[in-house]
Enzyme design. Sequence first.
Site, PDB file in Angstrom:
ATOM      1  N   GLN A 183       0.833  -1.148   0.015  1.00 63.32           N
ATOM      2  CA  GLN A 183      -0.165  -0.161   0.021  1.00 63.32           C
ATOM      3  C   GLN A 183       0.998   1.428   0.028  1.00 63.32           C
ATOM      4  OE1 GLN A 183      -2.991  -0.289   3.328  1.00 63.32           O
ATOM      5  NE2 GLN A 183      -3.902  -2.375   2.215  1.00 63.32           N
ATOM      6  N   ASP A 330      -1.857 -11.553   4.675  1.00 60.52           N
ATOM      7  CA  ASP A 330      -3.501 -11.615   5.191  1.00 60.52           C
ATOM      8  C   ASP A 330      -4.106 -12.997   5.402  1.00 60.52           C
ATOM      9  OD1 ASP A 330      -3.809  -8.998   4.465  1.00 60.52           O
ATOM     10  OD2 ASP A 330      -4.286  -9.061   2.364  1.00 60.52           O
ATOM     11  N   ARG A 361      -4.134  -8.413  14.723  1.00 66.01           N
ATOM     12  CA  ARG A 361      -4.461  -9.832  14.337  1.00 66.01           C
ATOM     13  C   ARG A 361      -3.468 -10.772  14.909  1.00 66.01           C
ATOM     14  NH1 ARG A 361      -5.480  -9.583   7.601  1.00 66.01           N
ATOM     15  NH2 ARG A 361      -7.913  -8.736   7.943  1.00 66.01           N
TER      16      ARG A 361
HETATM   17  C1  S3P Z   1      -2.764  -4.655   0.058  1.00 68.42           C
HETATM   18  C2  S3P Z   1      -1.471  -5.016   0.693  1.00 68.42           C
HETATM   19  C3  S3P Z   1      -1.510  -5.287   1.986  1.00 68.42           C
HETATM   20  C4  S3P Z   1      -2.791  -6.408   2.742  1.00 68.42           C
HETATM   21  C5  S3P Z   1      -4.065  -5.591   2.071  1.00 68.42           C
HETATM   22  C6  S3P Z   1      -4.181  -5.102   0.676  1.00 68.42           C
HETATM   23  C7  S3P Z   1      -2.919  -4.102  -1.081  1.00 68.42           C
HETATM   24  O1  S3P Z   1      -1.418  -4.407   3.110  1.00 68.42           O
HETATM   25  O2  S3P Z   1      -2.829  -6.624   3.790  1.00 68.42           O
HETATM   26  O3  S3P Z   1      -5.360  -6.496   2.383  1.00 68.42           O
HETATM   27  O4  S3P Z   1      -3.874  -4.276  -1.908  1.00 68.42           O
HETATM   28  O5  S3P Z   1      -1.687  -3.388  -1.587  1.00 68.42           O
HETATM   29  P1  S3P Z   1       0.046  -3.719   3.431  1.00 68.42           P
HETATM   30  O6  S3P Z   1       0.526  -3.263   2.230  1.00 68.42           O
HETATM   31  O7  S3P Z   1      -0.150  -2.580   4.033  1.00 68.42           O
HETATM   32  O8  S3P Z   1       0.694  -4.776   4.095  1.00 68.42           O
END
Ligand code: S3P
Length: 446
Positions: A183, A330, A361
Amino acid sequence: MSIRSQPAAPLRGAVSLPGDKSISHRAALMAAMAAGRSRIDGMLRAGVTQVMLNALTGLRIEWSWEGEALVVEGAGRRGFQSPSAEGAGEAKPLNCGNSATTMRLLSGALAGKPGWISNSIRPEFILDGSEQLQKRPMNRVIGPLCEMGAEIRSIEGTGCAPLALRQSPLKGIEYRTPVASAQVKSAVLLAGLSASGSTLVEEPSPSRDHTERLFSWLGVRVEAGQCRARVFPLQEPLPPLTFKVPGDFSSAAFLLAAAAIVPGSDVLVQGVGLNPRRTGLLAVLRRMGAEITAEAQTESAGEPVGDLRVRARPLKGTVVEGGEVVDMIDEFPVLAVAAACAEGITEVRHAAELRHKESDRISVLAGELRKLGIDIAESPDGFSIRGPVKFPGGIADGHGDHRLAMSLAVAGMVSQNAVAVEGPECIAESFPGFARLFNSLGARLE
Ligand code: S3P
């Protein structure tokens, strides 16, 4: 409201899954940025993607459903417009609900002023969300975006939402992120599209690379390596997208784990995304003894897709640590359920990031599994479980966390009595039709 998951007969049959959440988010956002009409087949139609679509409506983007496909008229040369509150000059908040992906990706996409927009208007945006989302760390995107010259801040100074953002000219940076997070990486790369000069993100271990793959498929100049990605600014808007989103591996994870532990199961999951940065659970379940084969592999928009067949086998414990953690970030709640059925100790380390998800979690998972009779030891960056446990089941709470709620339902399938999961509505955030799909295979979810 609750759902009751009773001990299941063997799970048998073939299923296809709702579209991948991460790819759906990115596809909708890139379609909104593009010049022209995009068509995204298999787009995940669920709570977390609906908030992205609502936010796009707030940005004056038109979209509609044509059957199972999402059709988007992109902003193109016009760019995103600010949603203003009735009668007031200030921006009306874009509600990101429970979706951190929506908030972080939008922060990056809205921060910069694209080169093809010549007027001097700098629209303002406010990004807000549910109480749950307001507790999640946003400093991790605010920091690098500010370094690029973005005007973005946490309105209450907490480092969390609500965020205020004013579009501004950006410069490319070289950013070393302390946490491996797709993200964060994606927010910075999206901002990089409208920066001057290239933008590099380096991570301690590689995170999911859907943004880089979509960029590259769309013809954006991007150099992606193991732990690094560099993007070059766009000279003109993105082209429109037409493709099919693969099934979500993170949804498949519940089927893989359940079919691995419910004796006699044999399940085929069709058309699921097999991006190696997402399929860490496959290697872990196989190491534990599960029989999982990948068949009929193809590609969609640069993403590997295939069918997975899983057959129940006796499992043994394992250790999950290091880079493997990010590849299944996840999937830990459902891994914990599989671990309870495995012979010996399963230990998870280097997973402190789990404390910043839809719930903490580690502690919430431990608390709920204990209520069912599963003994789980918590550590600052993981947990361990000694199995196999014959556990009675009972009543557990989903804590508004879709993946926790679904994992508790899977626990019911291998419990002695049943598991009642309170607050199951959150399941629809990412996996609409979860109970129906499991029941079609022989589960008993009511
Ligand atoms: C996601 C990245 C992950 C994941 C989330 C979706 C994404 O988070 O846990 O459900 O779509 O980039 P992080 O990048 O914060 O680890």
